[in-house]
Design a protein around this motif. Structure first.
Motif, short mmCIF file in Angstrom:
data_model
loop_
_atom_site.label_atom_id
_atom_site.label_comp_id
_atom_site.label_asym_id
_atom_site.label_seq_id
_atom_site.Cartn_x
_atom_site.Cartn_y
_atom_site.Cartn_z
N GLU A 179 0.81 -1.22 0.00
CA GLU A 179 0.00 0.00 0.00
C GLU A 179 0.85 1.28 0.00
O GLU A 179 0.30 2.38 0.12
CB GLU A 179 -0.93 0.00 1.22
N GLY A 180 2.16 1.14 -0.15
CA GLY A 180 3.05 2.29 -0.05
C GLY A 180 3.59 2.42 1.36
O GLY A 180 3.16 1.72 2.28
N ARG A 183 2.33 6.82 2.07
CA ARG A 183 0.89 6.93 1.85
C ARG A 183 0.09 6.19 2.90
O ARG A 183 -1.04 6.58 3.22
CB ARG A 183 0.58 6.37 0.46
N ASN A 208 3.26 3.20 -5.63
CA ASN A 208 2.04 3.35 -4.85
C ASN A 208 2.13 4.51 -3.86
O ASN A 208 1.47 4.49 -2.83
CB ASN A 208 1.69 2.05 -4.12
N GLU A 209 2.96 5.50 -4.19
CA GLU A 209 2.96 6.75 -3.44
C GLU A 209 2.25 7.82 -4.25
O GLU A 209 1.95 7.63 -5.44
CB GLU A 209 4.40 7.17 -3.11
N ASP A 210 1.95 8.96 -3.64
CA ASP A 210 1.10 9.97 -4.28
C ASP A 210 1.82 10.85 -5.29
O ASP A 210 1.17 11.51 -6.09
CB ASP A 210 0.46 10.86 -3.20
N GLY A 211 3.12 10.88 -5.27
CA GLY A 211 3.84 11.73 -6.22
C GLY A 211 5.30 11.36 -6.30
O GLY A 211 5.79 10.51 -5.54
N ASP A 214 7.49 11.65 -3.06
CA ASP A 214 7.27 10.57 -2.11
C ASP A 214 7.83 9.24 -2.63
O ASP A 214 8.29 8.40 -1.84
CB ASP A 214 5.78 10.43 -1.78
N CYS A 215 7.77 9.03 -3.94
CA CYS A 215 8.38 7.81 -4.51
C CYS A 215 9.88 7.76 -4.20
O CYS A 215 10.41 6.73 -3.77
CB CYS A 215 8.17 7.77 -6.02
N ASP A 245 4.03 8.95 -16.61
CA ASP A 245 3.89 9.32 -15.20
C ASP A 245 5.26 9.11 -14.56
O ASP A 245 5.79 7.99 -14.56
CB ASP A 245 2.84 8.44 -14.53
N ARG A 247 6.27 8.61 -11.71
CA ARG A 247 6.33 7.57 -10.67
C ARG A 247 6.76 6.23 -11.27
O ARG A 247 7.17 5.32 -10.52
CB ARG A 247 4.98 7.42 -9.98
#
Length: 444
Positions: A179-180, A183, A208-211, A214-215, A245, A247
């Motif tokens: 799930e990250g 996140r 699976n991170e928001d941006g 964060d990745c 994308d 990510r």
């Protein structure tokens, strides 16, 4: 499962290479003791009865050993599932993926995870482990989810199964944050606790991170944990049709981060499908960076082909990492089943020869040389990925983890899909399979 050491075992008349003489392989003490051709002429007492007087300790051991006549069948090192989600296996019977996408698979599985029990996870994992062993697998790197939904339940079950199956199949347990990390609040603490409990590998799931920020932060956190706990890292990354994308264009950053921490040879990346969707020149630079950093790549073709290319209405993309280019760049490669009959992959039997043939078909790989390299991805390549290359292979002193295949040509191993005449773990036969065909007609 087995506490006492097995008796010595000799594999007679084994085929290791096409066009080469058949050999005898002597196994003892969990290791390959020797590999050699038999002198010409009829077999002497050492092969058919007790050793002659004064023959010495090696002949005495051989005299007491069990024999398996391979009769020219192919022997390979034990197959290695370098990326397998045992905790999520066989969930398709409960709820399939509604739209066939990666997002749909994550959502469905996230819902099903809320009802997981230790017994449920254990029973499904055992079923797939048993299939894997029967199909010639001697090591599995398992990726149980560690997150606020399921906590450490699945990881604890894998740690129990690691002991239960000891002597039958080795189990490396990855603490995997599906799930990250950033996140899913609380995941970082769970990963630390998983490593304290005995997880062998730290996992990651960068996309699976928001941006993008964060990745990258997740990559840093995961690799820092690898350094802190002295374990390898195994990340899911770049799992998309292309790198539009950002990510899904993390390979270059990961290579830099691995180099900075001196983790070369101890980091593997699963999926990496968006590599195939990047321009050729850009792709070449990324592959060179991965090779220089010592980062391995593990394509997962059954999942990758199933989930990718779904938005394409003309010329759908395969969505599989470019294997031939990975080879040319010198990147260490393996392949694996990934998932078995769930929302990510509604197929499979934990059969690496079947997955290897599929990888060859989808990767434009053919001919004896290509097929030999694909097979090596599930043996010697996978051994490097999971960190056992120093004690693995077909050589004296290596672990006695072998598979006798019911085919007489090494070049045809993937094509024939042969029965596993004997699966040998630590010098002990742990599984056998046979296949028979009766033709009920005659043409002339």
């Amino acid at each position: 499962m087995h506490a006492s050491p097995p008796p010595d075992l000799v594999l007679l008349n084994a085929r290791l290479a096409d066009g080469a003489e058949l050999v005898d392989i002597h196994l003892g003490g969990g290791l390959i003791r020797s590999i050699g051709t038999r002198p010409p002429g009829p077999p002497g007492p050492a092969a058919s009865g007790p050793p002659p007087a004064g023959a010495g300790p090696d002949a005495e051991r051989l005299g007491r050993a069990e024999r398996l006549d391979c009769a020219g069948r192919v022997v390979i090192p034990g197959l290695i599932e370098s990326h397998l989600h045992l905790d999520k296996a066989l969930l398709d019977r409960e709820r399939p993926n509604p739209d066939g996408t990666l997002a749909g698979a994550i959502a469905v599985t996230g819902t099903l995870k809320r009802a997981f029990t230790a017994k449920d996870v254990r029973d499904r994992a055992r079923a797939v482990l048993d299939d894997a062993v029967a199909n010639g697998t001697t090591l599995v790197r398992a990726h149980p989810d560690v997150d606020p939904i399921v906590g450490l339940l699945a990881l604890d079950v894998m740690l129990e199964l690691r002991e239960e199956y000891r002597g039958v199949v080795d189990l490396q347990v990855v603490a995997f944050p599906q799930e990250g990390v950033l996140r899913a609040e609380g995941t970082l603490d769970l990963l630390r606790e998983a490593l304290r409990r005995g997880a062998d590998v730290i996992g990651g799931c960068t996309y699976n991170e928001d941006g993008l920020t964060d990745c990258r932060r997740q990559v840093d956190l995961v690799l820092d944990l690898a350094v802190e706990f002295g374990v390898p890292a195994d990340l899911h990354a770049d799992f998309a049709d292309d790198a539009a994308d950002p990510r899904f264009a993390m390979a270059g950053y990961i290579a830099e981060a691995v180099t900075e921490r001196g983790l070369g040879g101890r980091v593997a990346l699963g999926h990496m499908t968006s590599l195939a969707g990047r321009p050729a020149a850009e792709r070449g630079k990324v592959l060179a960076a991965l090779a220089a950093a010592g980062v391995a790549v593990v394509p997962l073709p059954a999942t990758d082909m199933h989930l990718n290319g779904r938005a394409d209405t003309v010329n759908p993309r395969r969505g599989v990492a470019p294997v031939r280019e990975l080879w040319a760049a010198g990147v260490t490669c393996a392949y694996s089943s990934n998932n078995v009959r769930n929302a990510f992959t509604p197929y499979g039997n934990a059969d690496l020869l079947e997955v290897g043939l599929f990888l060859a078909q989808t990767g434009h790989l053919s001919g004896p040389e290509d097929l030999a390299r694909v097979l090596a991805m599930a043996t010697t390549g996978a051994a490097r990925v999971v960190g056992i290359a120093d004690r693995y292979g077909l050589r004296p002193g290596a672990a006695a983890d072998l598979v006798v295949l019911d085919t007489h040509n090494v070049r045809d191993v993937l094509l024939d899909r042969p029965a596993r005449t004997a699966v040998i773990k630590g010098g002990r036969i742990v599984a056998r399979s046979t296949r028979s065909t009766d033709l009920l007609f005659r043409t002339s």
